[in-house]
Design a protein around this motif. Structure first.
Motif, short mmCIF file in Angstrom:
data_model
loop_
_atom_site.label_atom_id
_atom_site.label_comp_id
_atom_site.label_asym_id
_atom_site.label_seq_id
_atom_site.Cartn_x
_atom_site.Cartn_y
_atom_site.Cartn_z
N ALA A 236 0.86 -1.18 0.00
CA ALA A 236 0.00 0.00 0.00
C ALA A 236 0.90 1.23 0.00
CB ALA A 236 -0.91 0.00 1.23
N GLU A 237 0.71 2.07 -1.00
CA GLU A 237 1.49 3.30 -1.11
C GLU A 237 0.55 4.50 -1.02
OE1 GLU A 237 4.63 5.57 -4.07
OE2 GLU A 237 3.94 3.57 -4.59
N ARG A 238 0.79 5.36 -0.05
CA ARG A 238 -0.05 6.53 0.13
C ARG A 238 0.22 7.55 -0.97
NH1 ARG A 238 0.12 8.34 5.84
NH2 ARG A 238 2.23 8.91 5.28
N VAL A 239 -0.85 7.93 -1.65
CA VAL A 239 -0.78 8.89 -2.73
C VAL A 239 -1.07 10.29 -2.21
CG1 VAL A 239 -1.82 9.57 -4.94
CG2 VAL A 239 -1.49 7.15 -4.41
N MET A 240 -2.02 10.37 -1.26
CA MET A 240 -2.45 11.64 -0.71
C MET A 240 -3.09 11.39 0.64
SD MET A 240 -5.06 14.13 -0.09
CE MET A 240 -6.37 13.00 -0.19
N ALA A 241 -2.90 12.35 1.55
CA ALA A 241 -3.57 12.27 2.86
C ALA A 241 -3.78 13.66 3.39
CB ALA A 241 -2.75 11.44 3.84
N ASP A 242 -4.92 13.85 4.04
CA ASP A 242 -5.17 15.09 4.77
C ASP A 242 -5.88 14.71 6.06
OD1 ASP A 242 -7.90 14.76 4.16
OD2 ASP A 242 -7.84 16.16 2.49
N ALA A 243 -6.41 15.67 6.76
CA ALA A 243 -7.02 15.42 8.06
C ALA A 243 -8.28 14.58 7.97
CB ALA A 243 -7.33 16.74 8.75
N ARG A 244 -8.88 14.46 6.78
CA ARG A 244 -10.15 13.76 6.64
C ARG A 244 -10.09 12.46 5.85
NH1 ARG A 244 -10.95 19.05 5.48
NH2 ARG A 244 -11.05 18.57 3.29
N SER A 245 -9.05 12.27 5.06
CA SER A 245 -9.03 11.10 4.20
C SER A 245 -7.61 10.74 3.77
CB SER A 245 -9.89 11.36 2.95
OG SER A 245 -9.33 12.40 2.19
N SER A 246 -7.51 9.54 3.22
CA SER A 246 -6.24 9.07 2.64
C SER A 246 -6.56 8.30 1.37
CB SER A 246 -5.51 8.13 3.61
OG SER A 246 -5.14 8.80 4.77
N ILE A 247 -5.66 8.40 0.42
CA ILE A 247 -5.77 7.64 -0.83
C ILE A 247 -4.50 6.82 -0.98
CG2 ILE A 247 -5.96 7.76 -3.35
CD1 ILE A 247 -7.43 10.44 -2.98
N TYR A 248 -4.69 5.54 -1.28
CA TYR A 248 -3.56 4.62 -1.43
C TYR A 248 -3.68 3.86 -2.75
CZ TYR A 248 -2.09 4.77 3.51
OH TYR A 248 -1.62 5.15 4.74
N ASP A 249 -2.53 3.56 -3.33
CA ASP A 249 -2.46 2.58 -4.41
C ASP A 249 -2.16 1.24 -3.75
OD1 ASP A 249 -3.02 4.27 -6.52
OD2 ASP A 249 -0.91 4.73 -6.91
N LEU A 250 -2.96 0.24 -4.07
CA LEU A 250 -2.81 -1.09 -3.48
C LEU A 250 -2.36 -2.08 -4.55
CD1 LEU A 250 -6.19 -1.31 -1.51
CD2 LEU A 250 -3.95 -0.57 -0.66
N ALA A 251 -1.53 -3.03 -4.12
CA ALA A 251 -1.13 -4.13 -4.98
C ALA A 251 -0.99 -5.37 -4.10
CB ALA A 251 0.18 -3.84 -5.69
N VAL A 252 -1.67 -6.43 -4.50
CA VAL A 252 -1.56 -7.71 -3.80
C VAL A 252 -1.02 -8.71 -4.81
CG1 VAL A 252 -2.79 -9.50 -2.51
CG2 VAL A 252 -3.50 -7.11 -2.30
N GLU A 253 0.01 -9.45 -4.38
CA GLU A 253 0.64 -10.41 -5.27
C GLU A 253 1.06 -11.65 -4.48
OE1 GLU A 253 5.17 -8.67 -5.22
OE2 GLU A 253 3.79 -7.85 -6.70
N ALA A 254 1.38 -12.69 -5.21
CA ALA A 254 1.90 -13.92 -4.61
C ALA A 254 3.01 -14.43 -5.52
CB ALA A 254 0.81 -14.97 -4.46
N ALA A 255 4.17 -14.67 -4.94
CA ALA A 255 5.33 -15.14 -5.70
C ALA A 255 5.58 -14.26 -6.92
CB ALA A 255 5.15 -16.61 -6.10
#
Length: 146
Positions: free
Chosen positions: A108-127
């Motif tokens: 999970a990489e945070r793209v933006m955050a402020d006092a009310r919200s956060s936006i993340y890019d998510l990636a789930v992988e296996a091997a």
């Protein structure tokens, strides 16, 4: 600093089997890498009669976001509860998770955050194989700004 499953459970409101992450492998101010093996558990609470759908990887990502948020909180301002409000650019590359033999790596990489919200890019992988990717927005409960 890495965290084990017990330390993760202390940072999340999820109880019992709903706490899906086994460890925090690495993190910094902008990103977190977690690992999980709970997708293989027949008692996984997200599992249906036909197995664990790959869309469940979104919950793994959301829990990684929550742990990351808690790691950024100061002692004076405890982390606030957050609610998944939006998911964009969702890409699912697998049908099921329970058939995957190896651990899940959750990024999970945070793209933006402020006092009310956060936006993340998510990636789930296996091997090294992608399972799910998305951009997720979390809205934080009102409260004191950390």
């Amino acid at each position: 600093m890495t965290l084990d499953a017990n330390a993760i459970r202390e940072r999340l409101p999820h109880a019992g089997a709903m706490s899906l992450l086994d460890e925090v492998v690495a993190h910094d101010a902008d990103a977190i890498h977690c690992r999980a093996r709970s997708h293989r558990d027949p008692d996984n609470p997200l599992r249906g009669t036909s197995g664990l759908h790959a869309l469940a990887a979104l919950e793994y990502g959301a829990q990684a976001m929550a742990v990351h948020g808690s790691l950024g909180a100061t002692d004076a301002a405890a982390p606030r509860a957050g609610y998944l409000a939006a998911v964009r650019d969702l890409r699912i590359h697998a049908r099921r998770l329970d058939t995957i033999e190896t651990a899940l790596d959750i990024h999970a990489e945070r793209v933006m955050a402020d006092a009310r919200s956060s936006i993340y890019d998510l990636a789930v992988e296996a091997a090294g194989e992608p399972l799910l990717a998305a951009r997720a927005t979390v809205i934080l409960e009102p409260g004191e700004t950390p």
